[in-house]
Design a protein around this motif. Structure first.
Motif, PDB file in Angstrom:
ATOM      1  N   HIS A  91       0.851  -1.192   0.000  1.00  0.00           N
ATOM      2  CA  HIS A  91       0.000   0.000   0.000  1.00  0.00           C
ATOM      3  C   HIS A  91       0.888   1.245   0.000  1.00  0.00           C
ATOM      4  CE1 HIS A  91      -2.709   3.026   1.755  1.00  0.00           C
ATOM      5  NE2 HIS A  91      -3.657   2.331   1.143  1.00  0.00           N
ATOM      6  N   GLY A  92       0.623   2.146  -0.913  1.00  0.00           N
ATOM      7  CA  GLY A  92       1.377   3.396  -0.964  1.00  0.00           C
ATOM      8  C   GLY A  92       2.636   3.338  -1.822  1.00  0.00           C
ATOM      9  N   ASP A  93       2.995   2.190  -2.352  1.00  0.00           N
ATOM     10  CA  ASP A  93       4.208   2.062  -3.163  1.00  0.00           C
ATOM     11  C   ASP A  93       3.849   2.234  -4.637  1.00  0.00           C
ATOM     12  OD1 ASP A  93       6.643   1.499  -4.318  1.00  0.00           O
ATOM     13  OD2 ASP A  93       7.000  -0.328  -3.150  1.00  0.00           O
ATOM     14  N   ALA A  94       3.651   3.487  -5.046  1.00  0.00           N
ATOM     15  CA  ALA A  94       3.227   3.806  -6.414  1.00  0.00           C
ATOM     16  C   ALA A  94       4.255   3.360  -7.444  1.00  0.00           C
ATOM     17  CB  ALA A  94       2.970   5.307  -6.545  1.00  0.00           C
ATOM     18  N   GLU A  95       5.521   3.504  -7.128  1.00  0.00           N
ATOM     19  CA  GLU A  95       6.569   3.144  -8.078  1.00  0.00           C
ATOM     20  C   GLU A  95       6.549   1.644  -8.377  1.00  0.00           C
ATOM     21  OE1 GLU A  95      11.416   3.304  -8.505  1.00  0.00           O
ATOM     22  OE2 GLU A  95      10.422   4.704  -7.150  1.00  0.00           O
ATOM     23  N   ALA A  96       6.456   0.833  -7.344  1.00  0.00           N
ATOM     24  CA  ALA A  96       6.400  -0.616  -7.539  1.00  0.00           C
ATOM     25  C   ALA A  96       5.149  -1.006  -8.326  1.00  0.00           C
ATOM     26  CB  ALA A  96       6.425  -1.338  -6.198  1.00  0.00           C
ATOM     27  N   PHE A  97       4.044  -0.356  -8.015  1.00  0.00           N
ATOM     28  CA  PHE A  97       2.793  -0.643  -8.718  1.00  0.00           C
ATOM     29  C   PHE A  97       2.935  -0.330 -10.207  1.00  0.00           C
ATOM     30  CE2 PHE A  97      -1.312   0.908 -10.360  1.00  0.00           C
ATOM     31  CZ  PHE A  97      -2.063  -0.242 -10.239  1.00  0.00           C
ATOM     32  N   ARG A  98       3.410   0.846 -10.526  1.00  0.00           N
ATOM     33  CA  ARG A  98       3.550   1.263 -11.938  1.00  0.00           C
ATOM     34  C   ARG A  98       4.564   0.396 -12.683  1.00  0.00           C
ATOM     35  NH1 ARG A  98      -0.960   2.986 -12.996  1.00  0.00           N
ATOM     36  NH2 ARG A  98      -1.653   4.666 -11.687  1.00  0.00           N
ATOM     37  N   GLN A  99       5.638   0.027 -12.018  1.00  0.00           N
ATOM     38  CA  GLN A  99       6.676  -0.763 -12.676  1.00  0.00           C
ATOM     39  C   GLN A  99       6.305  -2.244 -12.782  1.00  0.00           C
ATOM     40  OE1 GLN A  99      10.341  -0.031 -10.589  1.00  0.00           O
ATOM     41  NE2 GLN A  99      10.594   2.018 -11.466  1.00  0.00           N
ATOM     42  N   GLY A 100       5.495  -2.726 -11.862  1.00  0.00           N
ATOM     43  CA  GLY A 100       5.247  -4.164 -11.808  1.00  0.00           C
ATOM     44  C   GLY A 100       3.874  -4.643 -12.249  1.00  0.00           C
ATOM     45  N   LEU A 101       2.963  -3.720 -12.533  1.00  0.00           N
ATOM     46  CA  LEU A 101       1.596  -4.126 -12.864  1.00  0.00           C
ATOM     47  C   LEU A 101       1.551  -5.030 -14.095  1.00  0.00           C
ATOM     48  CD1 LEU A 101      -1.418  -4.022 -12.285  1.00  0.00           C
ATOM     49  CD2 LEU A 101      -1.528  -1.916 -13.644  1.00  0.00           C
ATOM     50  N   SER A 102       2.216  -4.652 -15.161  1.00  0.00           N
ATOM     51  CA  SER A 102       2.170  -5.488 -16.371  1.00  0.00           C
ATOM     52  C   SER A 102       2.814  -6.852 -16.121  1.00  0.00           C
ATOM     53  CB  SER A 102       2.816  -4.784 -17.560  1.00  0.00           C
ATOM     54  OG  SER A 102       4.172  -4.525 -17.296  1.00  0.00           O
ATOM     55  N   ARG A 103       3.861  -6.901 -15.304  1.00  0.00           N
ATOM     56  CA  ARG A 103       4.503  -8.178 -14.953  1.00  0.00           C
ATOM     57  C   ARG A 103       3.531  -9.075 -14.201  1.00  0.00           C
ATOM     58  NH1 ARG A 103       6.169  -9.414 -10.222  1.00  0.00           N
ATOM     59  NH2 ARG A 103       6.402  -7.243  -9.582  1.00  0.00           N
ATOM     60  N   LEU A 104       2.824  -8.514 -13.241  1.00  0.00           N
ATOM     61  CA  LEU A 104       1.880  -9.303 -12.456  1.00  0.00           C
ATOM     62  C   LEU A 104       0.727  -9.800 -13.330  1.00  0.00           C
ATOM     63  CD1 LEU A 104       1.837 -10.245  -9.541  1.00  0.00           C
ATOM     64  CD2 LEU A 104       0.393  -8.306  -8.993  1.00  0.00           C
ATOM     65  N   ARG A 105       0.306  -8.975 -14.281  1.00  0.00           N
ATOM     66  CA  ARG A 105      -0.743  -9.400 -15.211  1.00  0.00           C
ATOM     67  C   ARG A 105      -0.244 -10.543 -16.095  1.00  0.00           C
ATOM     68  NH1 ARG A 105      -3.456  -3.622 -17.079  1.00  0.00           N
ATOM     69  NH2 ARG A 105      -4.649  -3.313 -15.148  1.00  0.00           N
ATOM     70  N   ARG A 106       0.986 -10.451 -16.570  1.00  0.00           N
ATOM     71  CA  ARG A 106       1.551 -11.539 -17.379  1.00  0.00           C
ATOM     72  C   ARG A 106       1.657 -12.818 -16.563  1.00  0.00           C
ATOM     73  NH1 ARG A 106       5.165  -7.750 -18.895  1.00  0.00           N
ATOM     74  NH2 ARG A 106       6.806  -8.696 -17.648  1.00  0.00           N
ATOM     75  N   GLN A 107       2.083 -12.687 -15.321  1.00  0.00           N
ATOM     76  CA  GLN A 107       2.201 -13.863 -14.457  1.00  0.00           C
ATOM     77  C   GLN A 107       0.851 -14.540 -14.260  1.00  0.00           C
ATOM     78  OE1 GLN A 107       4.018 -12.453 -10.851  1.00  0.00           O
ATOM     79  NE2 GLN A 107       6.080 -12.527 -11.699  1.00  0.00           N
ATOM     80  N   LEU A 108      -0.193 -13.751 -14.161  1.00  0.00           N
ATOM     81  CA  LEU A 108      -1.538 -14.307 -14.017  1.00  0.00           C
ATOM     82  C   LEU A 108      -1.848 -15.200 -15.211  1.00  0.00           C
ATOM     83  CD1 LEU A 108      -4.375 -14.471 -12.723  1.00  0.00           C
ATOM     84  CD2 LEU A 108      -4.925 -12.361 -13.937  1.00  0.00           C
TER      85      LEU A 108
END
Length: 131
Positions: A91-108
């Motif tokens: 929560h609150g880690d905008a940088e990690a969210f922006r950098q990792g969202l597409s990776r997490l979607r691919r992992q799904l």
């Protein structure tokens, strides 16, 4: 709820390429063959199998939706988080969210569709591996 979740994932998941949850993995009716149960007990087992199965199925559909759209941990501790939750961003880690969202979607998509890690894997999301 069962009908709504089934229609929701049938319509929405293909649009965003989210792997569908296999309903039959969650709704298991195998107790009616037990000879030591009377008719009322068998009916109760059917009811419990259906209710708990729909709840687990719904939870997995919601967990995949959350992983795709908003994989952010809550600011406060939540009770009994689903198995995908630990991989979410703090929560609150905008940088990690922006950098990792597409990776997490691919992992799904990879985790659910991959030949070596598909429905037979031992991930927390796989109900067949639970006791």
């Amino acid at each position: 709820m069962d009908l709504f979740v089934t229609v929701y994932q049938a319509v929405c998941f293909p649009v965003y390429r989210i792997p569908k949850v296999k309903r039959s993995d969650y709704l298991v009716f195998d107790r009616e063959d037990l000879p030591y149960l009377n008719a009322i007990e068998k009916f109760n087992c059917f009811y419990c199998s259906y209710g708990n199965g729909v709840a687990a199925y719904t939870r997995e559909v919601a967990a995949r939706t959350e992983q795709y759209w908003c994989p952010i941990k809550h600011a406060r501790r939540i009770r009994d988080a689903h198995g995908r939750y630990p991989r979410f961003f703090d929560h609150g880690d905008a940088e990690a969210f922006r950098q990792g969202l597409s990776r997490l979607r691919r992992q799904l998509a990879e985790r659910e569709r991959g030949p070596e890690t598909g429905a037979g894997d031992d991930s927390p999301e796989n109900p067949r591996q639970r006791g």
